[in-house]
Design an enzyme around this catalytic site. Structure first.
Site, PDB file in Angstrom:
ATOM      1  N   ASP A 196     -22.434   3.673 -32.171  1.00 43.04           N
ATOM      2  CA  ASP A 196     -23.193   3.106 -31.054  1.00 43.04           C
ATOM      3  C   ASP A 196     -23.226   1.582 -31.039  1.00 43.04           C
ATOM      4  O   ASP A 196     -23.581   0.980 -30.035  1.00 43.04           O
ATOM      5  CB  ASP A 196     -24.643   3.618 -31.085  1.00 43.04           C
ATOM      6  CG  ASP A 196     -24.735   5.105 -30.817  1.00 43.04           C
ATOM      7  OD1 ASP A 196     -23.822   5.643 -30.162  1.00 43.04           O
ATOM      8  OD2 ASP A 196     -25.714   5.737 -31.262  1.00 43.04           O
ATOM      9  N   LYS A 505      10.660 -15.345 -21.203  1.00 41.44           N
ATOM     10  CA  LYS A 505      10.435 -16.290 -22.294  1.00 41.44           C
ATOM     11  C   LYS A 505      10.939 -17.704 -22.011  1.00 41.44           C
ATOM     12  O   LYS A 505      10.761 -18.586 -22.838  1.00 41.44           O
ATOM     13  CB  LYS A 505      11.110 -15.779 -23.580  1.00 41.44           C
ATOM     14  CG  LYS A 505      10.467 -14.524 -24.151  1.00 41.44           C
ATOM     15  CD  LYS A 505      11.077 -14.158 -25.497  1.00 41.44           C
ATOM     16  CE  LYS A 505      10.365 -12.967 -26.127  1.00 41.44           C
ATOM     17  NZ  LYS A 505      10.916 -12.634 -27.457  1.00 41.44           N
TER      18      LYS A 505
END
Length: 814
Positions: A196, A505
């Site tokens: 949680d 790139k």
């Protein structure tokens, strides 16, 4: 993530930091530092015990393995207590001494191999008396508790009662005076295991990331079927008192609405919800996703269930609506790479913390603060956690959200903005200006790119900007391939890997720079966000350095590092690296499994990363591999032959498998094929060797919740920063002229902060030839990798640790 250390004063926090840095430097080698290793047998003769308590969570086994092996390496006797406090009370076979092999091959397993249980008996004095007897008779005075706040609170109460419990056992003749004197007090170190993420004091609890991966994987599957049938799905996730899972899942899955206990829905939530869903359908969206935390409530404190939401949608909108309750599937499955690494790091630190504590030291919790392991007083953590519950009980929602920490607040703010109906707010950052902004992807694709673009587009539209997407990197920019975005154009982008904009790139150069400037002028681009890897960073430097030649480049620019290699200066973690690590770990798990029941076998796994050994090192540590070969830590043929001796030694003691991870460019001569041939030659037919080159599969797959959420928040932060700079650099002629280094920045994680750093300032920290930062934090993890894999031939007992007496007066040590 919650910002747990806010409970400490600035002086306390600074003390933690300074002691942490000194401790880190004393036991872990930094880049280029030789001979600084973790000393074996440093705590010889000590005893400790490990137990898991409360609900289980993925990553607990990684922590158990790390604690056990680090403690044994340091000379300690280690006991495993099975079934939590129940086993401590029962004694007998529930408390067993552990060996190195006891925790072999468990790092990839979910749950906890030593079992966990909630114990009503331990809440009674009689139960604690039995537990004390079982510990005293075994000489156990140090405990590592892996659990939630209830388990840790119980451990502290046990510590406070210890003296009286021992006196009672001694008076009743159940223990001898020698046994009582041997353990005059007990000390406790806690690790928080909870899916949680409801414990204040640590940014992330063990198991949260894995639970999010289960949730997002399930939601992605639901989205596919919902789109086919134009359905609305209500997804119920765990979180009785904490909405972290629901909130982050909503961000990562692009949910239309979420219900959490800390930010309750208004009384007319049914109308608000249905209006929102109706608007999304009118804009062409075929499905609706609503996330409901199991503890969701309205402003009056009345529960809101998944069925309540379903009925509201069906009654008002007549949509085909289904409910999916994920339940305990969120706790199941293999732990994520993040949780495995977190368990390894926290577990090792727990051993040092426990051994250095004295009778007067408060119990502490091992926490992660940004990217640093720290020790935080247990009671302060518990008090802060309980304060959240008190604020919620008093319906003081603002305080509850504040107590959850800055990161929780940031998640909530981002969610609100990204899911808003399109209305202009009075505090709009653009202040009436209508700026033109653009986003471009540069470099290789990586998980989280699309999530970042989506967030940037929607935040820019919310702030009344015109936003363009530039396709195919700088080639597309030079050729004028611009796309003007609308809100709905980026729907469902976050869940997909790769780059929808297209990415390459190539860097800007003398030939393309004039064309780039021309297109920026043509479209009146006033700010630019670059999302990508080393090429994006390098490109921004080139653009900034050419501002004098091209006035069109005098605009605010920001880089969000996004590459699986994690090789960009200015940040500890790059967007996309978490997704790649999970892909690698999943494949290594399968490779390890393939060896089950076979003859002795050595696996060599080759990962991507260029010259950067991040993926190789962290995936090796997270998957339980035996070694990792990387460029940053040169190795020789002698090292490889020594490793063969290690392999043979391990196999003499019963091991049937050895796994090495090699970075693709670790050494141009000692290639993966060379290593395989050498192992086969030197292995004397005692084992066989297999090679697995993972290749571009590492760049694929659906982005992890970590990368989706990180991309979403970084892009939102970048947009805000760019808007501020636009206003600061706006001339009286309404023209943007930005020339200072602070208008060309990289947004990255440094320590516990996300900061903007001028790219020109980062040049001195960059090895451009090998595309690497000069300083890389993760190199400090390599001794831990060797210790946990029992690579004893490379461990030297040469480290000088501060004495226990000196460090024992303060528990705030890393």
């Amino acid at each position: 993530m919650s910002e747990g250390l806010e409970m400490l004063s600035p002086d306390e926090l600074e003390l933690i930091k300074q002691r942490a840095l000194r401790r880190f430097d004393s036991i872990v080698p930094t880049a280029g530092k030789e001979g600084a290793e973790i000393a074996s047998d440093i705590f010889k003769g000590r005893t400790l015990a490990i137990y898991t308590s409360g609900g289980d969570s993925q990553g607990m086994n990684s922590a158990v393995r790390s604690i056990t092996r680090m403690a044994i390496y340091c000379g300690c006797k280690v006991y495993l207590i099975f079934e939590g406090y129940e086993g401590m009370i029962e004694g007998g076979d529930f408390i067993k001494e552990a060996t190195w092999n006891t925790v072999s091959d468990i790092i990839q397993q979910g749950g906890t191999i030593i079992g966990s249980a909630r114990s009503a008996a331990f809440r009674t004095r009689e139960g604690r008396l039995k537990a004390a007897y079982n510990l005293l008779t075994r000489g156990i005075g140090r405990l590592v508790c892996i659990g939630g706040d209830g388990s840790l609170t119980g451990a502290n109460q046990f510590r406070l009662d210890w003296t009286d419990l021992v006196k009672e056992l001694l008076a009743g003749g159940q223990v001898t005076e020698a046994q009582a004197k041997k353990i005059p007090y007990i000390q406790i170190v806690g690790l928080v295991g909870s899916i949680d993420n409801d414990f204040c004091g640590t940014d992330m609890t063990i198991g949260t990331d894995s639970a999010l991966q289960r949730i997002i994987s399930s939601i992605d599957a639901v989205v596919a079927t919902a789109q086919s049938h134009q359905r609305a799905f209500i997804i119920e996730v765990m979180g009785r008192h904490c909405g972290y899972l629901a909130l982050v899942a909503a961000l990562a899955s692009e949910a239309d609405f979420c219900f959490i206990p800390e930010w309750p829905a208004p009384e007319n939530w049914r109308d608000v919800l249905c209006d929102k869903l109706s608007q999304m359908r009118s804009e062409g969206q075929r499905l609706n996703i609503v996330i409901v935390a199991e503890g969701a409530i309205d402003r009056d404190g009345k529960p809101i269930t998944a069925d309540d939401v379903k009925n509201a949608v069906k009654e008002k909108l007549k949509y085909d609506t289904r409910v999916t309750v994920l339940g305990h599937v969120q706790r199941g499955g293999a732990p994520s790479a993040f949780d495995r690494l977190l368990g390894c790091r926290m577990g090792a630190e727990a051993v040092f913390a426990l051994m250095e504590m004295t009778e007067t030291d408060e119990p502490c919790v091992i926490s992660i603060d940004g990217n640093t392991m720290v020790r935080v007083p247990l009671l302060k953590c518990v008090e802060r956690t309980q304060a959240v519950q008190k604020a919620m009980a008093e319906k003081d929602w603002t305080t509850a959200v504040m107590l959850r920490g800055r990161s929780f607040q940031r998640n909530l703010e981002t969610y609100k903005l990204l899911t808003k109906m399109r209305t202009v707010e009075k505090d709009n950052l653009s202040e009436g200006h209508k700026f033109n902004v653009a986003v471009i992807n540069v470099g290789a694709p990586a998980g989280g790119m699309n999530a970042a673009v989506r967030s940037f587009v929607r935040m820019a539209l919310y702030h009344q900007c015109t936003v363009y997407g530039i396709e195919d990197s700088f080639e597309g920019l030079a050729n004028g391939i611009f796309k003007k975005f609308k809100w709905s154009d980026v729907t469902n982008w976050a869940m997909h890997g790769g780059s929808f904009l297209g990415t390459q790139k190539s860097l800007p150069n003398a030939k393309t720079l004039p064309k780039i400037a021309e297109q920026l002028k043509k479209h009146n681009i006033q700010a630019l966000l670059l999302i990508g890897g080393f090429e994006a960073y390098h490109s921004t430097i080139i653009l900034a350095e050419n501002r004098d030649k091209f006035p069109e480049l005098c605009i605010p620019m920001c880089v969000i590092p996004c590459t699986i290699s994690n090789n960009v200066p200015g940040t500890m973690v790059s967007l996309g690296s978490d997704t790649a690590l999970n892909e690698i770990c999943q494949m290594i798990d399968k490779i390890k499994q393939s060896a089950t029941g076979t003859k002795r076998r050595v696996f060599i796994v080759e990962t991507m990363g260029g010259f950067c050994g991040y993926l190789a090192t962290v995936s090796a540590l997270s998957s339980g591999a035996d070694n990792a070969y990387i460029y940053e830590e040169p190795f020789t043929v002698k090292d490889l032959t020594d490793d063969v001796e290690v392999i043979l030694s391990k196999m003499e003691y019963g091991a049937k498998r050895y796994l090495v991870v090699r970075n693709e460019w670790a050494d141009k001569h000692l290639t993966t094929e060379f290593v395989q041939n050498l192992f086969d030659s030197e292995g004397k037919n005692q084992f066989t060797t297999r090679v697995n080159v993972l290749g571009h599969v590492q760049q694929g797959g659906s982005p992890t919740p970590f990368d989706r959420n990180m991309g979403t928040k970084l892009a939102a932060r970048a947009l805000e920063y760019l808007l501020i700079q636009l206003k600061e650099n706006l001339t009286h002629e309404n023209k943007v002229v930005a020339k200072s280094p602070h208008t060309a920045t990289l947004l990255g994680l440094k320590g516990r902060k996300v900061v903007f750093t001028p790219v020109q300032d980062l040049k001195t920290d960059t090895d451009f030839e090998h595309r690497l930062p000069n300083n890389q934090w993760w190199l400090g993890l390599r001794p831990l990798l060797r210790v946990l894999s029992r690579h004893r031939t490379t461990i030297e007992a040469t480290a000088v640790l501060e004495s226990i007496e000196e460090e024992g007066v303060d528990s705030h040590i890393i």
